[in-house]
Design a protein around this motif. Structure first.
Motif, PDB file in Angstrom:
ATOM      1  N   ASN A  15       1.264  -0.621  -0.027  1.00  0.00           N
ATOM      2  CA  ASN A  15       0.291  -0.419  -0.244  1.00  0.00           C
ATOM      3  C   ASN A  15       1.350   1.335  -0.410  1.00  0.00           C
ATOM      4  O   ASN A  15       2.200   1.215   0.269  1.00  0.00           O
ATOM      5  N   TYR A  16       0.692   2.718  -0.363  1.00  0.00           N
ATOM      6  CA  TYR A  16       1.083   3.416  -0.269  1.00  0.00           C
ATOM      7  C   TYR A  16       1.942   3.319   1.029  1.00  0.00           C
ATOM      8  O   TYR A  16       2.890   4.392   0.238  1.00  0.00           O
ATOM      9  N   TRP A  17       1.426   3.839   2.238  1.00  0.00           N
ATOM     10  CA  TRP A  17       2.345   3.685   3.750  1.00  0.00           C
ATOM     11  C   TRP A  17       3.681   2.604   3.120  1.00  0.00           C
ATOM     12  O   TRP A  17       5.090   2.898   3.641  1.00  0.00           O
ATOM     13  N   ALA A  18       3.665   1.522   2.645  1.00  0.00           N
ATOM     14  CA  ALA A  18       4.963   0.667   2.969  1.00  0.00           C
ATOM     15  C   ALA A  18       5.370   0.945   1.442  1.00  0.00           C
ATOM     16  O   ALA A  18       7.171   1.179   1.570  1.00  0.00           O
ATOM     17  N   LEU A  31       9.637   2.518   2.134  1.00  0.00           N
ATOM     18  CA  LEU A  31      10.929   1.933   1.682  1.00  0.00           C
ATOM     19  C   LEU A  31      11.568   2.747   0.740  1.00  0.00           C
ATOM     20  O   LEU A  31      13.035   2.689   0.910  1.00  0.00           O
ATOM     21  N   ALA A  32      11.069   3.459  -0.237  1.00  0.00           N
ATOM     22  CA  ALA A  32      11.834   4.403  -1.236  1.00  0.00           C
ATOM     23  C   ALA A  32      11.340   5.441  -1.405  1.00  0.00           C
ATOM     24  O   ALA A  32      12.290   6.533  -2.142  1.00  0.00           O
ATOM     25  N   GLY A  33      10.705   6.273  -0.846  1.00  0.00           N
ATOM     26  CA  GLY A  33      10.206   7.911  -0.043  1.00  0.00           C
ATOM     27  C   GLY A  33       9.479   8.017  -1.327  1.00  0.00           C
ATOM     28  O   GLY A  33       8.724   7.888  -2.394  1.00  0.00           O
ATOM     29  N   GLY A  34       9.659   9.264  -1.489  1.00  0.00           N
ATOM     30  CA  GLY A  34       9.096  10.134  -2.744  1.00  0.00           C
ATOM     31  C   GLY A  34       7.803  11.135  -2.463  1.00  0.00           C
ATOM     32  O   GLY A  34       7.692  11.606  -1.789  1.00  0.00           O
ATOM     33  N   ASP A  35       7.797  11.527  -3.605  1.00  0.00           N
ATOM     34  CA  ASP A  35       6.386  12.407  -3.344  1.00  0.00           C
ATOM     35  C   ASP A  35       4.818  11.191  -3.012  1.00  0.00           C
ATOM     36  O   ASP A  35       4.784  10.177  -4.217  1.00  0.00           O
ATOM     37  N   PRO A  36       4.158  11.665  -1.870  1.00  0.00           N
ATOM     38  CA  PRO A  36       2.895  10.759  -1.414  1.00  0.00           C
ATOM     39  C   PRO A  36       2.259  11.152  -2.260  1.00  0.00           C
ATOM     40  O   PRO A  36       1.924  10.052  -2.483  1.00  0.00           O
ATOM     41  N   LEU A  37       1.482  11.728  -3.371  1.00  0.00           N
ATOM     42  CA  LEU A  37       0.623  11.638  -4.049  1.00  0.00           C
ATOM     43  C   LEU A  37       1.191  10.646  -5.171  1.00  0.00           C
ATOM     44  O   LEU A  37       0.478  10.329  -5.702  1.00  0.00           O
ATOM     45  N   VAL A  79       3.192   8.626  -4.984  1.00  0.00           N
ATOM     46  CA  VAL A  79       3.457   7.428  -4.668  1.00  0.00           C
ATOM     47  C   VAL A  79       1.954   6.879  -5.284  1.00  0.00           C
ATOM     48  O   VAL A  79       1.765   5.357  -5.765  1.00  0.00           O
ATOM     49  N   GLY A  80       0.926   7.259  -4.854  1.00  0.00           N
ATOM     50  CA  GLY A  80      -0.299   7.152  -4.879  1.00  0.00           C
ATOM     51  C   GLY A  80      -0.819   6.926  -6.020  1.00  0.00           C
ATOM     52  O   GLY A  80      -1.592   5.762  -5.987  1.00  0.00           O
ATOM     53  N   ARG A  81       0.012   7.547  -6.814  1.00  0.00           N
ATOM     54  CA  ARG A  81      -0.875   7.092  -8.212  1.00  0.00           C
ATOM     55  C   ARG A  81      -0.131   6.368  -9.207  1.00  0.00           C
ATOM     56  O   ARG A  81      -0.682   5.505 -10.538  1.00  0.00           O
ATOM     57  N   TYR A  82       0.985   6.196  -8.333  1.00  0.00           N
ATOM     58  CA  TYR A  82       1.580   4.765  -8.876  1.00  0.00           C
ATOM     59  C   TYR A  82       0.898   3.802  -8.964  1.00  0.00           C
ATOM     60  O   TYR A  82       0.871   2.646  -9.157  1.00  0.00           O
ATOM     61  N   LEU A  83       0.979   3.421  -7.163  1.00  0.00           N
ATOM     62  CA  LEU A  83      -0.039   2.078  -6.873  1.00  0.00           C
ATOM     63  C   LEU A  83      -1.754   2.390  -7.921  1.00  0.00           C
ATOM     64  O   LEU A  83      -1.751   0.817  -7.597  1.00  0.00           O
ATOM     65  N   GLU A  84      -1.843   3.552  -8.111  1.00  0.00           N
ATOM     66  CA  GLU A  84      -3.252   3.100  -8.750  1.00  0.00           C
ATOM     67  C   GLU A  84      -3.388   2.736 -10.538  1.00  0.00           C
ATOM     68  O   GLU A  84      -4.079   1.637 -10.530  1.00  0.00           O
ATOM     69  N   PRO A  87      -4.564  -5.505   4.137  1.00  0.00           N
ATOM     70  CA  PRO A  87      -4.629  -4.470   4.564  1.00  0.00           C
ATOM     71  C   PRO A  87      -3.493  -5.672   6.424  1.00  0.00           C
ATOM     72  O   PRO A  87      -2.165  -4.919   6.768  1.00  0.00           O
ATOM     73  N   THR A  88      -3.980  -5.915   7.213  1.00  0.00           N
ATOM     74  CA  THR A  88      -3.744  -6.218   8.059  1.00  0.00           C
ATOM     75  C   THR A  88      -3.158  -6.677   8.617  1.00  0.00           C
ATOM     76  O   THR A  88      -1.856  -7.280   9.636  1.00  0.00           O
ATOM     77  N   MET A  89      -2.498  -7.216   7.572  1.00  0.00           N
ATOM     78  CA  MET A  89      -1.112  -8.246   8.006  1.00  0.00           C
ATOM     79  C   MET A  89       0.258  -7.150   7.984  1.00  0.00           C
ATOM     80  O   MET A  89       1.135  -7.426   8.301  1.00  0.00           O
ATOM     81  N   ASN A  90      -0.275  -5.889   7.922  1.00  0.00           N
ATOM     82  CA  ASN A  90       1.091  -4.556   7.826  1.00  0.00           C
ATOM     83  C   ASN A  90       1.451  -4.556   9.327  1.00  0.00           C
ATOM     84  O   ASN A  90       2.305  -4.298   9.969  1.00  0.00           O
ATOM     85  N   GLN A  91       0.315  -4.995  10.119  1.00  0.00           N
ATOM     86  CA  GLN A  91       0.337  -4.658  11.738  1.00  0.00           C
ATOM     87  C   GLN A  91       1.471  -5.458  12.089  1.00  0.00           C
ATOM     88  O   GLN A  91       0.668  -6.434  13.583  1.00  0.00           O
ATOM     89  N   LYS A  92       3.118  -5.187  12.259  1.00  0.00           N
ATOM     90  CA  LYS A  92       3.603  -6.271  13.264  1.00  0.00           C
ATOM     91  C   LYS A  92       4.475  -5.127  14.042  1.00  0.00           C
ATOM     92  O   LYS A  92       4.750  -4.489  14.428  1.00  0.00           O
ATOM     93  N   ALA A  93       5.051  -6.206  14.917  1.00  0.00           N
ATOM     94  CA  ALA A  93       6.070  -4.980  16.115  1.00  0.00           C
ATOM     95  C   ALA A  93       6.974  -4.749  15.110  1.00  0.00           C
ATOM     96  O   ALA A  93       7.561  -4.213  15.640  1.00  0.00           O
ATOM     97  N   VAL A  94       7.388  -5.261  14.033  1.00  0.00           N
ATOM     98  CA  VAL A  94       8.616  -4.817  13.428  1.00  0.00           C
ATOM     99  C   VAL A  94       7.847  -3.852  12.094  1.00  0.00           C
ATOM    100  O   VAL A  94       7.089  -4.724  11.842  1.00  0.00           O
ATOM    101  N   SER A  95       8.699  -2.513  11.592  1.00  0.00           N
ATOM    102  CA  SER A  95       8.222  -2.301  10.396  1.00  0.00           C
ATOM    103  C   SER A  95       8.918  -2.927   9.218  1.00  0.00           C
ATOM    104  O   SER A  95       9.459  -3.348   9.814  1.00  0.00           O
ATOM    105  N   ILE A  96       8.429  -2.422   7.963  1.00  0.00           N
ATOM    106  CA  ILE A  96       9.123  -3.017   7.093  1.00  0.00           C
ATOM    107  C   ILE A  96      10.178  -1.953   6.489  1.00  0.00           C
ATOM    108  O   ILE A  96      11.279  -3.728   6.247  1.00  0.00           O
ATOM    109  N   ILE A  97      10.740  -1.096   6.599  1.00  0.00           N
ATOM    110  CA  ILE A  97      11.935  -0.769   6.908  1.00  0.00           C
ATOM    111  C   ILE A  97      12.984  -1.637   7.457  1.00  0.00           C
ATOM    112  O   ILE A  97      14.103  -1.793   7.169  1.00  0.00           O
TER     113      ILE A  97
END
Length: 143
Positions: A69-72, A76-82, A84-89, A106-116
């Protein structure tokens, strides 16, 4: 490095032309980080999506997988938030197929460790994704 910077400057001047002067897909990740063109950002996002897909594919336990998703991708890659949204769309169908195949939600991203902390983008260029990759995924699904 000066040569690369010159190519990036030329690429910025020629935004909108059909061919870019820099093949961002071929650059090491450490070079992409410092380039702020639209094409370089999209390549970083592409690599983030690819990295998550390959991680999910390699996971034995489903709870170790990540939902793209947008946040993940932004983490990981940073950049322009808008952007990223367009790219994922733009890639929403591919992402939906991947999430369906690996039963990721989406609930699978709720982990004790962050994706980064769990993933990092590879330094070496990755192969361009495309129909061959998705055909392989579809074949696996049909088995």
């Amino acid at each position: 490095m000066a040569y690369l910077h010159q190519l990036v400057r030329q690429d910025r001047l020629q935004q909108g032309m059909s061919e870019a002067l820099v093949s961002y897909e071929q650059l090491p990740y450490s070079h992409l980080v410092g380039i702020q063109t639209r094409a370089a950002r999209r390549e970083r996002w592409r690599r983030a999506v690819w990295t998550i897909m390959m991680h999910n594919r390699a996971c034995v336990r489903s709870e170790d997988r990540w939902y793209m998703n947008y946040w993940a991708v932004l983490a990981l890659a940073g950049g322009d938030p808008l952007g990223v949204g367009r790219y994922l769309e733009e890639r929403s169908e591919e992402l939906r197929r991947h999430h369906d195949l690996y039963e990721v939600d989406p609930t699978m991203n709720q982990k004790a460790v962050s994706i980064i902390d769990a993933l990092s983008l590879p330094e070496d260029p990755i192969p361009p994704d495309g129909e061959a990759f998705w055909a392989q995924i579809d074949e696996q699904r049909d088995l």
